[in-house]
Design a protein around this motif. Structure first.
Motif, PDB file in Angstrom:
ATOM      1  N   GLN A  81      77.171  64.930  46.982  1.00 50.42           N
ATOM      2  CA  GLN A  81      78.524  64.390  47.009  1.00 50.42           C
ATOM      3  C   GLN A  81      78.765  63.459  45.825  1.00 50.42           C
ATOM      4  O   GLN A  81      77.911  62.652  45.473  1.00 50.42           O
ATOM      5  CB  GLN A  81      78.760  63.623  48.314  1.00 50.42           C
ATOM      6  N   SER A  82      79.941  63.583  45.240  1.00 49.28           N
ATOM      7  CA  SER A  82      80.295  62.718  44.127  1.00 49.28           C
ATOM      8  C   SER A  82      80.439  61.277  44.592  1.00 49.28           C
ATOM      9  O   SER A  82      80.966  61.004  45.670  1.00 49.28           O
ATOM     10  CB  SER A  82      81.610  63.186  43.486  1.00 49.28           C
ATOM     11  N   LYS A  83      79.976  60.343  43.774  1.00 48.77           N
ATOM     12  CA  LYS A  83      80.097  58.914  44.082  1.00 48.77           C
ATOM     13  C   LYS A  83      81.141  58.220  43.207  1.00 48.77           C
ATOM     14  O   LYS A  83      81.215  56.998  43.161  1.00 48.77           O
ATOM     15  CB  LYS A  83      78.733  58.232  43.884  1.00 48.77           C
ATOM     16  N   ARG A  84      81.956  58.994  42.527  1.00 54.56           N
ATOM     17  CA  ARG A  84      82.930  58.411  41.616  1.00 54.56           C
ATOM     18  C   ARG A  84      84.000  57.602  42.358  1.00 54.56           C
ATOM     19  O   ARG A  84      84.505  58.019  43.400  1.00 54.56           O
ATOM     20  CB  ARG A  84      83.609  59.502  40.791  1.00 54.56           C
ATOM     21  N   LEU A  85      84.338  56.446  41.778  1.00 57.28           N
ATOM     22  CA  LEU A  85      85.402  55.589  42.293  1.00 57.28           C
ATOM     23  C   LEU A  85      86.452  55.413  41.198  1.00 57.28           C
ATOM     24  O   LEU A  85      86.114  55.192  40.031  1.00 57.28           O
ATOM     25  CB  LEU A  85      84.850  54.222  42.702  1.00 57.28           C
ATOM     26  N   ALA A  86      87.708  55.503  41.573  1.00 57.38           N
ATOM     27  CA  ALA A  86      88.787  55.323  40.601  1.00 57.38           C
ATOM     28  C   ALA A  86      88.861  53.859  40.174  1.00 57.38           C
ATOM     29  O   ALA A  86      88.614  52.961  40.983  1.00 57.38           O
ATOM     30  CB  ALA A  86      90.113  55.760  41.201  1.00 57.38           C
ATOM     31  N   PRO A  87      89.185  53.596  38.908  1.00 59.53           N
ATOM     32  CA  PRO A  87      89.291  52.205  38.452  1.00 59.53           C
ATOM     33  C   PRO A  87      90.557  51.536  38.960  1.00 59.53           C
ATOM     34  O   PRO A  87      91.570  52.198  39.221  1.00 59.53           O
ATOM     35  CB  PRO A  87      89.326  52.346  36.924  1.00 59.53           C
ATOM     36  N   GLU A  88      90.481  50.228  39.128  1.00 53.75           N
ATOM     37  CA  GLU A  88      91.664  49.452  39.467  1.00 53.75           C
ATOM     38  C   GLU A  88      92.370  49.032  38.177  1.00 53.75           C
ATOM     39  O   GLU A  88      91.779  49.030  37.099  1.00 53.75           O
ATOM     40  CB  GLU A  88      91.280  48.217  40.281  1.00 53.75           C
ATOM     41  N   LEU A  89      93.642  48.663  38.309  1.00 48.05           N
ATOM     42  CA  LEU A  89      94.380  48.149  37.156  1.00 48.05           C
ATOM     43  C   LEU A  89      94.018  46.692  36.935  1.00 48.05           C
ATOM     44  O   LEU A  89      94.170  45.867  37.832  1.00 48.05           O
ATOM     45  CB  LEU A  89      95.886  48.287  37.381  1.00 48.05           C
ATOM     46  N   ASN A  90      93.511  46.373  35.754  1.00 48.52           N
ATOM     47  CA  ASN A  90      93.176  44.998  35.421  1.00 48.52           C
ATOM     48  C   ASN A  90      94.347  44.299  34.757  1.00 48.52           C
ATOM     49  O   ASN A  90      95.204  44.945  34.151  1.00 48.52           O
ATOM     50  CB  ASN A  90      91.962  44.956  34.484  1.00 48.52           C
ATOM     51  N   ALA A  91      94.365  42.997  34.853  1.00 51.28           N
ATOM     52  CA  ALA A  91      95.390  42.213  34.165  1.00 51.28           C
ATOM     53  C   ALA A  91      95.201  42.371  32.663  1.00 51.28           C
ATOM     54  O   ALA A  91      94.073  42.493  32.175  1.00 51.28           O
ATOM     55  CB  ALA A  91      95.278  40.749  34.562  1.00 51.28           C
ATOM     56  N   PRO A  92      96.294  42.388  31.901  1.00 52.27           N
ATOM     57  CA  PRO A  92      96.177  42.541  30.444  1.00 52.27           C
ATOM     58  C   PRO A  92      95.466  41.353  29.806  1.00 52.27           C
ATOM     59  O   PRO A  92      95.543  40.227  30.300  1.00 52.27           O
ATOM     60  CB  PRO A  92      97.630  42.630  29.979  1.00 52.27           C
ATOM     61  N   VAL A  93      94.780  41.640  28.710  1.00 47.32           N
ATOM     62  CA  VAL A  93      94.011  40.635  27.981  1.00 47.32           C
ATOM     63  C   VAL A  93      94.325  40.771  26.497  1.00 47.32           C
ATOM     64  O   VAL A  93      94.461  41.886  25.988  1.00 47.32           O
ATOM     65  CB  VAL A  93      92.492  40.820  28.208  1.00 47.32           C
ATOM     66  N   GLN A  94      94.442  39.629  25.810  1.00 46.12           N
ATOM     67  CA  GLN A  94      94.573  39.629  24.350  1.00 46.12           C
ATOM     68  C   GLN A  94      93.362  38.886  23.795  1.00 46.12           C
ATOM     69  O   GLN A  94      93.172  37.697  24.078  1.00 46.12           O
ATOM     70  CB  GLN A  94      95.865  38.937  23.900  1.00 46.12           C
ATOM     71  N   GLN A  95      92.545  39.594  23.053  1.00 47.27           N
ATOM     72  CA  GLN A  95      91.286  39.008  22.594  1.00 47.27           C
ATOM     73  C   GLN A  95      91.107  39.197  21.091  1.00 47.27           C
ATOM     74  O   GLN A  95      91.432  40.258  20.542  1.00 47.27           O
ATOM     75  CB  GLN A  95      90.103  39.646  23.332  1.00 47.27           C
ATOM     76  N   VAL A  96      90.589  38.150  20.426  1.00 41.27           N
ATOM     77  CA  VAL A  96      90.279  38.194  19.004  1.00 41.27           C
ATOM     78  C   VAL A  96      88.788  37.902  18.844  1.00 41.27           C
ATOM     79  O   VAL A  96      88.269  36.936  19.416  1.00 41.27           O
ATOM     80  CB  VAL A  96      91.098  37.161  18.203  1.00 41.27           C
ATOM     81  N   ILE A  97      88.093  38.747  18.097  1.00 41.62           N
ATOM     82  CA  ILE A  97      86.659  38.557  17.847  1.00 41.62           C
ATOM     83  C   ILE A  97      86.445  38.444  16.348  1.00 41.62           C
ATOM     84  O   ILE A  97      86.856  39.325  15.583  1.00 41.62           O
ATOM     85  CB  ILE A  97      85.837  39.733  18.409  1.00 41.62           C
ATOM     86  N   ASP A  98      85.833  37.346  15.926  1.00 43.03           N
ATOM     87  CA  ASP A  98      85.510  37.161  14.514  1.00 43.03           C
ATOM     88  C   ASP A  98      84.271  37.959  14.150  1.00 43.03           C
ATOM     89  O   ASP A  98      83.257  37.906  14.863  1.00 43.03           O
ATOM     90  CB  ASP A  98      85.272  35.676  14.216  1.00 43.03           C
ATOM     91  N   LYS A  99      84.371  38.709  13.055  1.00 46.73           N
ATOM     92  CA  LYS A  99      83.247  39.526  12.603  1.00 46.73           C
ATOM     93  C   LYS A  99      83.134  39.463  11.080  1.00 46.73           C
ATOM     94  O   LYS A  99      84.135  39.265  10.385  1.00 46.73           O
ATOM     95  CB  LYS A  99      83.421  40.991  13.031  1.00 46.73           C
ATOM     96  N   GLN A 100      81.938  39.669  10.598  1.00 48.15           N
ATOM     97  CA  GLN A 100      81.721  39.714   9.146  1.00 48.15           C
ATOM     98  C   GLN A 100      82.002  41.129   8.648  1.00 48.15           C
ATOM     99  O   GLN A 100      81.104  41.927   8.407  1.00 48.15           O
ATOM    100  CB  GLN A 100      80.292  39.270   8.810  1.00 48.15           C
TER     101      GLN A 100
END
Length: 410
Positions: free
Chosen positions: A214-233
């Protein structure tokens, strides 16, 4: 395109697509991917895809790789969040050889410890190489944010820690749970009669034990929106903006595919390309993508540009979305978009290996395969009202998540 489906007693389905050509194409598609892994086993489905080419009960690595390459054929594989696929292109006489090899590597691989340790190093190098490409890495990081807490957010390659921790027992358990025979398609496109394909497929796959886990897959829930900035070289800014949206089975799926093609999809004439690249010269790469999955979907926009231009690029994207919301498409605009999309799909039929894989996926997802005429009819039936509803739903910026890789010195 004409096709036939034959189901073996163990549930494996054989898809036969006749085509008058000296070149044949085949795949074995398994409805199992990275979303089916346990939390601590990120990268397992992809790792299995690597290892099936290493040793079977009767072949070593060289024998596996040379089995088709020695007759000029091409053999490859890939893993997605929901599928594992092995595919080959070969000359007409080598169908039996190809399907026999598919059976050998998918159902008779031995996963020896020494090969596992060597291949872990290969995968770790692949992870490192991927991380060195921000335009690739941002996609995984974005989906991790969008689907946080769900398996869809996992990196298909895994992490160094999870890959190093994978064991032979993990592999055996994953295959037992997820390689369900009623969720496996063996597909062949070539100049063969149905009875010949069925006979060869029966020869190589009829004795595979039925697996009805039997498949164990679960549908994802809707998450609250996020605005993220990551500093990278890094040298440039890279940005993704997007939202969780319609699944494969949603009635608006075709409409969103059409909207994506119009807004930022294939071709130089998309709205985003004309505005950000051609008019303002802001971004060399600007594109949108819609990926419908079995129980959700992703609509996202990606661009790369100079750091000082990133904010303007985002504002221009928002401006184009708002223009479509405030001024609905006319019937003529929709008709032109439909014709463009239909033409691109028709041209895509020339990629025969892509075609047979797409048909196998359709059989897994919908238990049927639409003809081109049916596909085109669905596109033509998308109405201005449908497009207005889709635009208002998908382009609701209050629901959007964004991720920006910000270049820094040092």
């Amino acid at each position: 395109m004409e096709y036939n489906v034959h189901t073996l007693k163990n549930g494996i389905r054989i898809l036969h697509v006749p085509a008058a050509s000296a070149i044949s194409h085949a795949c074995i598609l398994v409805n199992a991917g990275s979303r089916d892994e346990e939390d601590a086993q990120m990268g397992l489905a992809h790792f299995i895809e690597h290892l099936i080419f290493k040793r079977t009960e009767k072949r070593n690595t060289n024998q596996i790789l040379n089995r088709l390459e020695s007759v000029g054929a091409d053999l490859n594989a890939y893993t997605t969040k929901e599928y594992t696929c092995v595919h080959a292109s070969f000359l007409h006489p080598y169908l039996d050889r190809t399907l026999e090899l598919f059976n050998d590597i998918v159902f008779h691989s031995t996963f020896p410890e020494d090969e596992m340790e060597k291949e872990k190093g290969v995968v770790l190098d692949e992870i490192a190489s991927y991380l060195d490409q921000p335009e690739e890495a941002i996609n995984d990081d974005f989906e991790d944010i969008l689907f946080r807490g769900h398996a869809f957010g996992r990196n298909i390659l895994g992490t160094p820690d999870t890959v190093n921790g994978l064991s032979r027992e993990n592999i055996i358990a994953f295959i037992k749970q997820n390689y369900r025979t009623d969720q496996i398609i063996v597909a062949v496109l070539g100049n063969y009669a149905l009875n010949k394909v069925v006979k060869i497929a029966e020869k190589h796959f009829a004795e595979v034990p039925a697996n009805n886990a039997q498949s164990k897959r679960l549908a994802p829930e809707l998450n609250a929106p996020v605005q993220q900035v990551i500093d990278k070289q890094i040298a440039q800014s890279h940005c993704m903006l997007g939202v969780q949206t319609y699944s494969l089975h949603h009635p608006y799926k075709t409409g969103l595919l059409l909207l994506n093609n119009l807004f930022g999809g294939n071709g130089m004439s998309s709205i985003l390309n004309l505005q950000l690249r051609e008019k303002y010269g802001i971004a060399y790469t600007i594109e949108s993508a819609y990926s419908p999955l079995s129980d959700t979907g992703i609509f996202a926009i990606y661009f790369g540009t100079d750091k000082e231009k990133a904010e303007k690029a985002i504002k221009l994207i928002q401006k184009e979305m708002n223009k479509l919301k405030q001024k609905p498409l006319t019937a003529l605009q929709l008709h032109k978009a439909q014709n463009k999309f239909i033409g691109q799909i028709a041209l895509g039929e020339e990629n025969r290996i892509g075609l047979i894989i797409a048909m196998a996926k359709s059989l897994l997802d919908y238990n049927q395969i639409d003809s081109l005429e049916v596909v085109f009819d669905k596109i033509r039936k998308v109405s201005v009202e449908d497009m207005t509803n889709i635009i208002n739903e998908v382009f609701d910026e209050s629901k959007w998540t964004s991720l920006l890789f910000n270049p820094v010195e040092g």
